[in-house]
Design a protein around this motif. Structure first.
Motif, PDB file in Angstrom:
ATOM      1  N   GLU A  24       4.066   5.655  -5.553  1.00  0.00           N
ATOM      2  CA  GLU A  24       3.866   5.628  -7.008  1.00  0.00           C
ATOM      3  C   GLU A  24       2.770   6.546  -7.540  1.00  0.00           C
ATOM      4  O   GLU A  24       3.006   7.384  -8.245  1.00  0.00           O
ATOM      5  CB  GLU A  24       3.809   4.309  -7.591  1.00  0.00           C
ATOM      6  CG  GLU A  24       4.874   3.491  -7.433  1.00  0.00           C
ATOM      7  CD  GLU A  24       4.448   2.001  -7.830  1.00  0.00           C
ATOM      8  OE1 GLU A  24       3.428   1.874  -8.815  1.00  0.00           O
ATOM      9  OE2 GLU A  24       5.179   1.045  -7.780  1.00  0.00           O
ATOM     10  N   SER A  25       1.515   6.480  -6.712  1.00  0.00           N
ATOM     11  CA  SER A  25       0.581   7.295  -7.235  1.00  0.00           C
ATOM     12  C   SER A  25       0.906   8.882  -6.809  1.00  0.00           C
ATOM     13  O   SER A  25       0.698   9.773  -7.911  1.00  0.00           O
ATOM     14  CB  SER A  25      -0.646   7.255  -6.168  1.00  0.00           C
ATOM     15  OG  SER A  25      -1.790   7.867  -6.416  1.00  0.00           O
ATOM     16  N   GLU A  26       1.674   9.141  -5.685  1.00  0.00           N
ATOM     17  CA  GLU A  26       2.198  10.682  -5.428  1.00  0.00           C
ATOM     18  C   GLU A  26       3.175  11.016  -6.622  1.00  0.00           C
ATOM     19  O   GLU A  26       3.231  12.243  -6.846  1.00  0.00           O
ATOM     20  CB  GLU A  26       2.713  10.890  -4.084  1.00  0.00           C
ATOM     21  CG  GLU A  26       1.583  10.661  -3.038  1.00  0.00           C
ATOM     22  CD  GLU A  26       2.278  10.653  -1.661  1.00  0.00           C
ATOM     23  OE1 GLU A  26       3.520  10.771  -1.401  1.00  0.00           O
ATOM     24  OE2 GLU A  26       1.492  10.505  -0.545  1.00  0.00           O
ATOM     25  N   LYS A  27       3.854  10.175  -7.099  1.00  0.00           N
ATOM     26  CA  LYS A  27       4.954  10.482  -8.116  1.00  0.00           C
ATOM     27  C   LYS A  27       4.335  10.640  -9.439  1.00  0.00           C
ATOM     28  O   LYS A  27       4.822  11.904 -10.292  1.00  0.00           O
ATOM     29  CB  LYS A  27       6.008   9.290  -8.304  1.00  0.00           C
ATOM     30  CG  LYS A  27       6.917   9.185  -7.151  1.00  0.00           C
ATOM     31  CD  LYS A  27       7.834   7.831  -7.553  1.00  0.00           C
ATOM     32  CE  LYS A  27       8.626   7.795  -6.481  1.00  0.00           C
ATOM     33  NZ  LYS A  27       9.934   6.457  -6.652  1.00  0.00           N
ATOM     34  N   ARG A  28       3.180   9.971  -9.691  1.00  0.00           N
ATOM     35  CA  ARG A  28       2.607  10.259 -10.874  1.00  0.00           C
ATOM     36  C   ARG A  28       1.891  11.684 -10.708  1.00  0.00           C
ATOM     37  O   ARG A  28       1.644  12.146 -11.983  1.00  0.00           O
ATOM     38  CB  ARG A  28       1.462   9.116 -11.258  1.00  0.00           C
ATOM     39  CG  ARG A  28       2.023   8.053 -11.769  1.00  0.00           C
ATOM     40  CD  ARG A  28       0.904   6.956 -12.053  1.00  0.00           C
ATOM     41  NE  ARG A  28       1.409   5.574 -11.529  1.00  0.00           N
ATOM     42  CZ  ARG A  28       0.632   4.776 -11.201  1.00  0.00           C
ATOM     43  NH1 ARG A  28      -0.431   4.955 -10.965  1.00  0.00           N
ATOM     44  NH2 ARG A  28       1.130   3.529 -10.729  1.00  0.00           N
ATOM     45  N   ILE A  43       0.876  -1.188   0.099  1.00  0.00           N
ATOM     46  CA  ILE A  43      -0.098  -0.077   0.097  1.00  0.00           C
ATOM     47  C   ILE A  43       0.933   1.152   0.000  1.00  0.00           C
ATOM     48  O   ILE A  43       0.514   2.250  -0.947  1.00  0.00           O
ATOM     49  CB  ILE A  43      -0.930   0.069   0.955  1.00  0.00           C
ATOM     50  CG1 ILE A  43      -1.934  -1.093   1.108  1.00  0.00           C
ATOM     51  CG2 ILE A  43      -1.592   1.262   1.358  1.00  0.00           C
ATOM     52  CD1 ILE A  43      -3.120  -1.000   2.222  1.00  0.00           C
ATOM     53  N   GLU A  44       1.898   1.315   0.725  1.00  0.00           N
ATOM     54  CA  GLU A  44       2.959   2.339   0.702  1.00  0.00           C
ATOM     55  C   GLU A  44       3.421   2.563  -0.536  1.00  0.00           C
ATOM     56  O   GLU A  44       3.873   3.741  -0.875  1.00  0.00           O
ATOM     57  CB  GLU A  44       4.062   2.194   2.044  1.00  0.00           C
ATOM     58  CG  GLU A  44       3.467   2.319   3.308  1.00  0.00           C
ATOM     59  CD  GLU A  44       4.523   2.217   4.456  1.00  0.00           C
ATOM     60  OE1 GLU A  44       5.715   2.088   4.018  1.00  0.00           O
ATOM     61  OE2 GLU A  44       4.200   2.333   5.435  1.00  0.00           O
ATOM     62  N   GLU A  45       4.042   1.539  -1.067  1.00  0.00           N
ATOM     63  CA  GLU A  45       4.589   1.459  -2.550  1.00  0.00           C
ATOM     64  C   GLU A  45       3.459   2.078  -3.626  1.00  0.00           C
ATOM     65  O   GLU A  45       4.052   3.051  -4.306  1.00  0.00           O
ATOM     66  CB  GLU A  45       5.144   0.262  -2.772  1.00  0.00           C
ATOM     67  CG  GLU A  45       6.369  -0.314  -2.280  1.00  0.00           C
ATOM     68  CD  GLU A  45       6.762  -1.778  -2.666  1.00  0.00           C
ATOM     69  OE1 GLU A  45       6.253  -2.328  -3.364  1.00  0.00           O
ATOM     70  OE2 GLU A  45       7.386  -2.354  -2.029  1.00  0.00           O
ATOM     71  N   GLU A  46       2.366   1.620  -3.351  1.00  0.00           N
ATOM     72  CA  GLU A  46       1.526   2.248  -4.418  1.00  0.00           C
ATOM     73  C   GLU A  46       1.087   3.716  -4.088  1.00  0.00           C
ATOM     74  O   GLU A  46       0.455   4.352  -5.071  1.00  0.00           O
ATOM     75  CB  GLU A  46       0.240   1.339  -4.372  1.00  0.00           C
ATOM     76  CG  GLU A  46       0.197  -0.146  -4.937  1.00  0.00           C
ATOM     77  CD  GLU A  46      -0.930  -0.795  -4.453  1.00  0.00           C
ATOM     78  OE1 GLU A  46      -2.033  -0.432  -4.083  1.00  0.00           O
ATOM     79  OE2 GLU A  46      -0.898  -1.946  -5.083  1.00  0.00           O
ATOM     80  N   ARG A  47       0.961   3.994  -3.015  1.00  0.00           N
ATOM     81  CA  ARG A  47       0.725   5.326  -2.450  1.00  0.00           C
ATOM     82  C   ARG A  47       1.746   6.162  -3.004  1.00  0.00           C
ATOM     83  O   ARG A  47       1.644   7.235  -3.541  1.00  0.00           O
ATOM     84  CB  ARG A  47       0.706   5.610  -1.091  1.00  0.00           C
ATOM     85  CG  ARG A  47       0.111   6.966  -0.731  1.00  0.00           C
ATOM     86  CD  ARG A  47       0.249   7.330   0.771  1.00  0.00           C
ATOM     87  NE  ARG A  47       1.585   6.931   1.248  1.00  0.00           N
ATOM     88  CZ  ARG A  47       2.105   6.766   2.569  1.00  0.00           C
ATOM     89  NH1 ARG A  47       1.015   6.343   3.332  1.00  0.00           N
ATOM     90  NH2 ARG A  47       2.907   6.404   2.954  1.00  0.00           N
TER      91      ARG A  47
END
Length: 150
Positions: free
Chosen positions: A144-148, A138-142
């Motif tokens: 990645e989402s913030e980077k996008r 979940i942290e990784e996905e968050r």
């Protein structure tokens, strides 16, 4: 010559109590209590057979016996090694027999409980690992989402 009625009643009361003690049938106890002599009733009702169930110190000696058995001794030999620390009455041989018997009876149960606890601990560890992996994902996905978004 006729017997004293109190003596006859006391003998009947004792007979009924013995029947109750031997069979566990409450009818005998109730019948005996209906006869006169409450002091006799209380005295006989309190009397029990044999040793109290928790009169020994098996739990304290089990670990010592287990170590000795793991070292190659038989339960009877292990009991002989720890018998001097055993509480209670009786000869050394009688105590050793009781300890060895109780060890043989309870050892499989204790091993079963240990196996169940071990399995439960392993299952809890798997759940904890899965929860940690899920949190990391979940942290990784968050991240990645913030980077996008940036």
């Amino acid at each position: 010559m006729s017997e004293d009625p109190d003596t006859v009643e006391a003998a009947e009361k004792i007979r009924l109590f013995r029947l109750w003690r031997d069979t566990g049938n409450e009818r005998y106890l109730l019948a005996a209590q209906q006869l006169r002599g409450d002091a006799l009733t209380e005295l006989l009702a309190k009397k029990s057979k044999g040793r109290p169930s928790e009169s020994g110190d098996f739990r304290l000696l089990h670990d010592e016996m287990h170590e000795a058995v793991q070292g190659g001794l038989k339960p009877a030999q292990a009991a002989g090694e720890v018998v001097d620390a055993a509480a209670g009455g009786g000869t050394r041989d009688a105590k050793a027999r009781r300890l060895a018997l109780k060890y043989r009876i309870q050892k499989p149960f204790i091993e079963h409980v240990a196996a169940v606890v071990t399995q439960e601990c392993e299952a809890a560890a798997k759940v904890a690992r899965a929860a940690e992996e899920f949190r990391e994902k979940i942290e990784e996905e968050r991240d990645e989402s913030e980077k996008r978004r940036s």
